[in-house]
Structures are given as C-alpha cells and as structure tokens.
Enzyme design. Structure first.
Site, PDB file in Angstrom:
ATOM      1  N   HIS A   1     -13.976  -1.880   6.716  1.00  0.00           N
ATOM      2  CA  HIS A   1     -12.780  -2.524   7.265  1.00  0.00           C
ATOM      3  C   HIS A   1     -13.030  -3.039   8.690  1.00  0.00           C
ATOM      4  O   HIS A   1     -13.797  -2.448   9.456  1.00  0.00           O
ATOM      5  CB  HIS A   1     -11.648  -1.479   7.288  1.00  0.00           C
ATOM      6  CG  HIS A   1     -10.303  -2.052   7.592  1.00  0.00           C
ATOM      7  ND1 HIS A   1      -9.744  -1.997   8.849  1.00  0.00           N
ATOM      8  CD2 HIS A   1      -9.414  -2.695   6.812  1.00  0.00           C
ATOM      9  CE1 HIS A   1      -8.557  -2.567   8.818  1.00  0.00           C
ATOM     10  NE2 HIS A   1      -8.321  -3.003   7.594  1.00  0.00           N
TER      11      HIS A   1
ATOM     12  N   LYS B   1       0.284   3.783   4.761  1.00  0.00           N
ATOM     13  CA  LYS B   1       0.073   3.477   3.332  1.00  0.00           C
ATOM     14  C   LYS B   1       0.758   4.564   2.488  1.00  0.00           C
ATOM     15  O   LYS B   1       1.967   4.548   2.384  1.00  0.00           O
ATOM     16  CB  LYS B   1      -1.410   3.319   3.068  1.00  0.00           C
ATOM     17  CG  LYS B   1      -2.009   2.212   3.976  1.00  0.00           C
ATOM     18  CD  LYS B   1      -3.421   1.876   3.655  1.00  0.00           C
ATOM     19  CE  LYS B   1      -4.090   1.076   4.763  1.00  0.00           C
ATOM     20  NZ  LYS B   1      -3.529  -0.242   5.052  1.00  0.00           N
TER      21      LYS B   1
ATOM     22  N   GLU C   1     -15.954   3.962   3.905  1.00  0.00           N
ATOM     23  CA  GLU C   1     -14.574   4.233   3.452  1.00  0.00           C
ATOM     24  C   GLU C   1     -14.607   5.048   2.172  1.00  0.00           C
ATOM     25  O   GLU C   1     -15.442   4.780   1.301  1.00  0.00           O
ATOM     26  CB  GLU C   1     -13.851   2.908   3.154  1.00  0.00           C
ATOM     27  CG  GLU C   1     -13.600   2.080   4.377  1.00  0.00           C
ATOM     28  CD  GLU C   1     -13.099   0.675   4.055  1.00  0.00           C
ATOM     29  OE1 GLU C   1     -12.487   0.461   2.984  1.00  0.00           O
ATOM     30  OE2 GLU C   1     -13.341  -0.214   4.889  1.00  0.00           O
TER      31      GLU C   1
ATOM     32  N   HIS D   1      -7.204   4.793   2.243  1.00  0.00           N
ATOM     33  CA  HIS D   1      -6.653   4.596   0.893  1.00  0.00           C
ATOM     34  C   HIS D   1      -6.893   5.806  -0.010  1.00  0.00           C
ATOM     35  O   HIS D   1      -6.597   5.752  -1.209  1.00  0.00           O
ATOM     36  CB  HIS D   1      -7.264   3.336   0.263  1.00  0.00           C
ATOM     37  CG  HIS D   1      -6.947   2.110   1.053  1.00  0.00           C
ATOM     38  ND1 HIS D   1      -5.814   1.364   0.835  1.00  0.00           N
ATOM     39  CD2 HIS D   1      -7.590   1.538   2.101  1.00  0.00           C
ATOM     40  CE1 HIS D   1      -5.780   0.363   1.701  1.00  0.00           C
ATOM     41  NE2 HIS D   1      -6.857   0.445   2.487  1.00  0.00           N
TER      42      HIS D   1
ATOM     43  N   ASN E   1       0.822  -1.216   0.000  1.00  0.00           N
ATOM     44  CA  ASN E   1       0.000   0.000   0.000  1.00  0.00           C
ATOM     45  C   ASN E   1       0.856   1.266   0.000  1.00  0.00           C
ATOM     46  O   ASN E   1       0.347   2.351   0.278  1.00  0.00           O
ATOM     47  CB  ASN E   1      -0.884   0.036   1.253  1.00  0.00           C
ATOM     48  CG  ASN E   1      -1.781  -1.180   1.347  1.00  0.00           C
ATOM     49  OD1 ASN E   1      -2.459  -1.526   0.400  1.00  0.00           O
ATOM     50  ND2 ASN E   1      -1.773  -1.841   2.492  1.00  0.00           N
TER      51      ASN E   1
ATOM     52  N   SER F   1     -11.078  -0.687   0.634  1.00  0.00           N
ATOM     53  CA  SER F   1      -9.733  -1.228   0.829  1.00  0.00           C
ATOM     54  C   SER F   1      -9.477  -2.508   0.040  1.00  0.00           C
ATOM     55  O   SER F   1      -8.329  -2.914  -0.128  1.00  0.00           O
ATOM     56  CB  SER F   1      -9.488  -1.477   2.315  1.00  0.00           C
ATOM     57  OG  SER F   1     -10.414  -2.420   2.809  1.00  0.00           O
TER      58      SER F   1
ATOM     59  N   ASP G   1     -13.528   6.804   6.548  1.00  0.00           N
ATOM     60  CA  ASP G   1     -12.154   6.315   6.653  1.00  0.00           C
ATOM     61  C   ASP G   1     -11.457   6.589   5.322  1.00  0.00           C
ATOM     62  O   ASP G   1     -11.854   6.051   4.284  1.00  0.00           O
ATOM     63  CB  ASP G   1     -12.209   4.803   6.951  1.00  0.00           C
ATOM     64  CG  ASP G   1     -10.831   4.179   7.097  1.00  0.00           C
ATOM     65  OD1 ASP G   1      -9.865   4.715   6.522  1.00  0.00           O
ATOM     66  OD2 ASP G   1     -10.723   3.142   7.774  1.00  0.00           O
TER      67      ASP G   1
HETATM   68  C1  PLP Z   1      -9.781   1.012   5.315  1.00  0.00           C
HETATM   69  C2  PLP Z   1      -8.708   0.787   6.333  1.00  0.00           C
HETATM   70  N1  PLP Z   1      -8.835   1.362   7.527  1.00  0.00           N
HETATM   71  C3  PLP Z   1      -7.909   1.193   8.482  1.00  0.00           C
HETATM   72  C4  PLP Z   1      -6.795   0.409   8.264  1.00  0.00           C
HETATM   73  C5  PLP Z   1      -5.804   0.208   9.361  1.00  0.00           C
HETATM   74  O1  PLP Z   1      -4.673   1.002   9.183  1.00  0.00           O
HETATM   75  P1  PLP Z   1      -3.282   0.594   9.804  1.00  0.00           P
HETATM   76  O2  PLP Z   1      -2.676  -0.414   8.901  1.00  0.00           O
HETATM   77  O3  PLP Z   1      -2.511   1.870   9.886  1.00  0.00           O
HETATM   78  O4  PLP Z   1      -3.556   0.024  11.143  1.00  0.00           O
HETATM   79  C6  PLP Z   1      -6.612  -0.191   7.019  1.00  0.00           C
HETATM   80  C7  PLP Z   1      -5.411  -0.993   6.726  1.00  0.00           C
HETATM   81  O5  PLP Z   1      -5.300  -2.126   6.798  1.00  0.00           O
HETATM   82  C8  PLP Z   1      -7.605  -0.012   6.031  1.00  0.00           C
HETATM   83  O6  PLP Z   1      -7.491  -0.602   4.845  1.00  0.00           O
END
Ligand code: PLP
Length: 373
Positions: A129, A236, A173, A205, A43, A177, A202
C-alpha cells in the site's frame, strides 16, 4: 501552466481521478452518481459503521467530551480513554503494546519513519500500500522490491543484500488491499531460521475478518510472536476511523517518541475513541457476520478474502466496465495505475456481511455473462 499539463497528461492516460459523490440510503445500497445501486466498494466488512450501539456510544461521548480534541496527546490532548482503547486492542491482538493514530495511513507513515534507520535495508512487497511505501521513503533507508507474496524472490533478496546492512526489515500486507490474496506468513517466518530480519505486517484488511474473534491473519496462523510490528486500521472492519501500531513495549515506545504523525498532530476526537472501545468488543463477538461473510466469499471462485479482483485490460477498459455495472445497479470501483501495477488493472469487488446471498449470485452471473460476450 505546469499543473494544466500534468492534468492533461493524466486525462490522456485515462488516469484522471474524480471523487464520486455517494449517498448511503440503506445498509448496503447507495446513491452513486444519482443511481441507486448495491455498493461493492466499501471496506466496512462487518457492517459495523451503522451499528446502533456504536452510534449511541459516539453520541454519549460527544455530549460528554465535545468534538475537537484541541491539541496533540503530547501537549494537552491526552485522555485515559485512548489508553483504554490501546490496552484493549493490544490484549485482543496478543501484543505487548499499542499506539493509536488518527488513520491507518498515519500509523504506517509514523511507524516506519520512526523505526527504520537510514542505514537499514527494507525489502518491500511490490504491491504494498502507498502508506507503506511512503513510510519507507520517510525513513530514508535503502529499499528493494520483491515480487508480490513471492517467498522465493524474497529469499533471493535476503541472500543477496541483507548481509550488507546492520538491520533488514521485511514489509508486507496480511491481506492484499487490491487482490485480496493472503500473505504466506508461515513461509516468511521460516526464513528467519536462515536470515536475520524483522517483519512488519499491515493487517488493515485482516483484522475483524480473519481469526475466531477477528484477531487477523497473524494471530489466526499463530505467527504473532514472529512478527515484530503490526499495523491495523479502524476505518474498515471496525467501522470507525483510526489506525494503530502493535509490538513490544520498546518498539511502541520508540514510535511514541519518534513517530512524526503521532507527535505533530491533533489527537483523535474522543467520541471516535469511545466508538473504538465498543467496536473492538462488537467485532470480537461478530461470529454471525463473519460466518455470513465467509459464505459470500465461498460463492466467488478463487476468492481468498472479501476482496475479489476481476481483471480487464487497461485503465480505460476497467473504467468503462465499472461504469457499465453502475448503470446496471452495481458499484464496483475500477483500480488503475498507480494504485495497481501496470497490467493488473481490475474491478475490486469488496464483500460485506450486509450483502445478501442473492445479490452476490446476481452480480456474479452478470459478470460472467459480460466476460463471455
Ligand atoms: C493495506 C492498507 N494499509 C493502510 C491503509 C490506510 O488506512 P486508513 O484508511 O485508515 O488511512 C489502507 C486503506 O486504504 C490499506 O488498504
């Protein structure tokens, strides 16, 4: 033994997980399971994780501050550097306030757990997620699931349930993701004319990738004034590690006061914060990387973002196809239940600005030959 039975069941269902050993040896190439391959699982969309200036900032801060931060920010782990990062991120993303977390997962868990009350209602996207789902569960609020990015279904849920609760939250989101499609944010914001709810988006991405200066989908589509809460991750496109929540002063102050994953944990190591401070600048200026990334996205039919799914039937089949491509020098991870809903098993290809046009063309040709056979 209960655990052995559980593990056996996972194996029978083709859902047993193993961590894959990865040794990077080049900007976009890795040694995976002993095979040199192009890595399409990362990512690190802009290739920031190896930026020499970032590494230098980290090393300098390491010499200056040491590594471990020794305590939570609420005890004796706080430092001005965190505030500088928070102010910089808030300014960049047009938010009043920002709070850092050690990871994006912790940002989601802590934020939702702090803001949503047990008597509230949450409407959450079906493909949200795991960290968002866990955050909702932590809040103990009632929740309903709406079909992925389906504004009509969301409106039905608002109509049927929202009036029964003192507050309704919609959780989604900006860039999915796994499937990489973009949130129809304007249509969701339009629902606010008819229904009372708060929006939590969120941008894990979206940030770094979308927007003139990588501000994400919500700013790009000029909807930031209608989204009460945004979360981002810095693991990411920013190429470092960490997460953050953005919102009004009172929203963020509530998370500071009630966010369990912020209060009850050791503060992020300062060298990472120093890296973040620079990374935000670098990401804002990364027009060349973004332009190249968009070119790569344009090569993939029907792609909306650097995340491109290729569907195959069943958990075992996607795993087989992923292994097949690894043997041919392409690492594309298999996404299976519970990461995706049943029937949506796929290879999740992620494009990075470090990939070359010829590499993507070669991979796309191999994928289309494979599907035809
Ligand atoms: C949509 C989404 N939110 C949150 C996260 C979590 O982020 P992190 O990897 O910084 O814990 C991810 C990653 O895996 C994600 O894809």
């Amino acid at each position: 033994m209960r655990e052995e039975k559980k593990l056996e069941r996972l194996k029978q269902q083709g859902l047993y997980r193993k961590m894959i050993k990865v040794e990077p040896f080049d900007i976009d190439r890795s040694l995976i399971k002993g095979r040199p391959c192009l890595n399409f699982g990362s990512n690190d969309y802009l290739g920031m994780s190896e930026h020499p200036d970032l590494l230098e900032a980290f090393r300098t801060a390491l010499d200056q501050y040491g590594l471990g931060q020794r305590a939570s920010r609420y005890i004796c782990g706080h430092h001005l550097l965190y505030e500088n990062v928070e102010q910089k991120i808030a300014q960049w993303l047009h938010a009043e306030s920002c709070l850092l977390f050690s990871t994006g997962y912790m940002a989601n868990l802590g934020t939702l757990g702090a803001l949503i009350e047990p008597e509230d209602l949450v409407l959450i996207d079906r493909c949200a997620h795991a960290s968002l789902i866990d955050g909702v569960k932590m809040s103990k609020a009632s929740y309903k699931v709406f079909r992925h990015n389906d504004v009509g279904h969301l409106e039905d849920c608002l109509k049927r349930y929202a009036h029964k609760y003192s507050m309704t939250w919609v959780v989604c989101e900006s860039v999915d993701s796994i499937f990489g499609d973009i949130l129809p944010i304007q249509n969701i914001v339009d629902l606010k004319e008819r229904y009372a709810f708060r929006l939590i988006v969120d941008e894990a991405h979206g940030v770094g990738v979308f927007g003139k200066q990588g501000e994400g989908v919500i700013v790009e589509k000029d909807c930031f004034q209608n989204v009460e809460v945004r979360m981002i991750t810095m693991g990411k496109a920013l190429g470092v590690c960490g997460g953050a929540v953005l919102g009004s002063k009172s929203i963020v102050d509530t998370v500071i006061n009630k966010g369990r994953t912020s209060i009850y944990t050791t503060a992020m190591p300062l060298p990472l914060a120093a890296g973040l401070l620079l990374s935000v600048d670098l990401v804002q200026k990364a027009e060349v990387q973004r332009a190249h990334l968009y070119k790569l996205i344009g090569l993939c039919e029907e792609a909306h973002s650097p995340i491109v799914p290729f569907y195959f039937e069943g958990a075992e089949r996607v795993k087989e196809v992923s292994d097949f491509f690894l043997e041919r020098g392409f690492f594309i991870p298999a996404m299976r239940v519970p990461t995706v809903p049943k029937g949506k098993e796929c290879l999740r290809l992620t494009l990075n600005a470090t990939h070359k046009i010829q590499d993507i063309q070669r991979l796309l040709k191999e994928l289309s030959d494979f599907k035809r056979e």
